[in-house]
Motif scaffolding. Structure first.
Motif, PDB file in Angstrom:
ATOM      1  N   LEU A   1       0.837  -1.205   0.000  1.00  0.00           N
ATOM      2  CA  LEU A   1       0.000   0.000   0.000  1.00  0.00           C
ATOM      3  C   LEU A   1       0.872   1.256   0.000  1.00  0.00           C
ATOM      4  CD1 LEU A   1      -2.685   1.558   0.296  1.00  0.00           C
ATOM      5  CD2 LEU A   1      -2.550   1.153   2.769  1.00  0.00           C
TER       6      LEU A   1
ATOM      7  N   ALA B   1      -5.074  -3.554  -1.416  1.00  0.00           N
ATOM      8  CA  ALA B   1      -4.023  -2.552  -1.171  1.00  0.00           C
ATOM      9  C   ALA B   1      -3.787  -1.707  -2.423  1.00  0.00           C
ATOM     10  CB  ALA B   1      -2.722  -3.230  -0.733  1.00  0.00           C
TER      11      ALA B   1
ATOM     12  N   ALA C   1      -4.474   2.219  -2.757  1.00  0.00           N
ATOM     13  CA  ALA C   1      -3.362   3.099  -3.153  1.00  0.00           C
ATOM     14  C   ALA C   1      -3.802   4.063  -4.249  1.00  0.00           C
ATOM     15  CB  ALA C   1      -2.178   2.260  -3.624  1.00  0.00           C
TER      16      ALA C   1
END
Ligand SMILES: [Zn+2]
Length: 358
Positions: A50, A83, A87
């Protein structure tokens, strides 16, 4: 400031976590680079992915990229897919998550290494189940499909993934003929080139993007063009990995749409990718003017968002006010993109995320 407005740049092929390998000078070819990449994979978990992907996407936003097609194969441990989606939200970039199927180590179906097991769902039905869950839990993300390569997915599973993408009307991508060794292994195992094999199993077509196409035959080029397959070249990565120079002009002439991607993030600058299509092919052919500036810019842009290029940049001085595109394609860099906003401190967060993985 004099600005030239453009549609947002579109990165058609990215593996954001490879950003941590920029500047890596070890290894003498693609395969030894891959060993280094696998060592990085072993250290990544959802938290570190992430952090790294957020910062890598932030660098892309600063470079004028407003949409990324992330060719995402690092699915395990659980949480890696979400993740990447998170992001993209944090960095403020539109995400097309190309959920990648990866099932075997090679044509001889040798057992997956521990690292490769992080890419695999075991079989194609479990791949689809997981991909559908990613789409359901991330409704703001377009979830498309990818076949990692013809070496990593058996023909029956390739057909399944292609049908899955067509049924949902979502993009389907695959790595194709990046390396002569893949061509040789495919020929030995199947008697066909990777392009012919993909074609014979229903993978090519207007929804499909074939990435690299560096080492394709005249027959392959005819198949790619004839099926209306888009090709995505990633010249700065293909340079960095000593892959070779793809025949972009012949592919376009055969009927392929042309896109560019940052792939390994050796450089994040779609102006550089776009001009490299022409410049690298000049070196390979001894001819200039194989591609027009407008076509090269079109390979790097989309139809949504808006970015601006600073025409007062020293690199663009002398531009033609009636048509600045040839100068932009010849000399603009990511640093000339202006009027983009990202809420993370990109350089600091990239440095921290990468240092933590060393
Ligand atoms: Zn790639």
């Amino acid at each position: 400031m004099n600005r030239h407005w453009l549609p947002g740049l579109v990165d058609t092929h990215s593996h954001s976590f490879h950003r941590a390998l920029r500047g890596c000078t070890t290894g003498e070819d693609f395969w030894s680079w891959r060993t280094r990449m696998y060592a990085l994979v072993e250290r990544l978990d959802p938290d570190s992915l992430l952090a790294l992907a957020t910062a890598a996407f932030g660098e892309m936003v600063l470079a004028g990229i407003t949409t990324v097609h992330e060719f995402h194969y690092l699915h395990h441990p659980d949480g890696m897919d979400d993740a990447v989606c998170e992001a993209a939200r944090r960095a403020g970039i539109r995400l097309v998550l190309l959920d990648t199927c990866y099932l075997r180590a090679g044509f001889d179906a040798t057992e997956l290494t521990p690292v490769q097991r992080r890419f695999s769902d075991g079989d194609v039905e479990q791949w689809a189940t997981r991909a559908e869950k990613v789409a359901a839990t991330n409704p703001d993300v377009v979830v498309g499909a990818a076949i990692h390569s013809v070496r990593a997915v058996d023909p029956a599973s390739m057909e399944f993934v292609a049908s899955w993408a067509r049924a949902r009307d979502v993009p389907l991508h695959l790595h194709l003929s990046e390396q002569p060794a893949e061509n040789d292994a495919c020929m030995t195992a199947t008697g066909r080139t990777p392009t012919r094999l993909a074609h014979d199993h229903g993978v090519l077509g207007p929804l499909t993007t074939a990435v690299h196409c560096t080492h394709v035959t005249a027959d392959d080029i005819a198949l790619l063009g004839g099926t209306g397959t888009t090709v995505c070249l990633c010249p700065t990565t293909e340079r960095d990995l000593a892959d070779g120079i793809g025949p972009a002009a012949a592919l376009v002439q055969a009927g392929c749409g042309l896109r560019v991607g940052t792939d390994s993030h050796a450089v994040v600058d779609l102006f550089e990718e776009a001009r490299a299509i022409e410049l690298d092919e000049r070196l390979a052919t001894g001819r200039r003017g194989l591609h027009q500036p407008d076509d090269l810019l079109a390979a790097a842009t989309g139809m949504v968002d808006r970015i601006a290029v600073d025409l007062d940049s020293v690199r663009l001085a002398g531009y033609d006010a009636d048509d600045p595109v040839p100068m932009i394609v010849a000399a603009a860099t990511a640093a000339d993109v202006t009027d983009v906003h990202v809420s993370v401190d990109v350089a600091a967060e990239l440095h921290a995320a990468i240092s933590a993985l060393r």
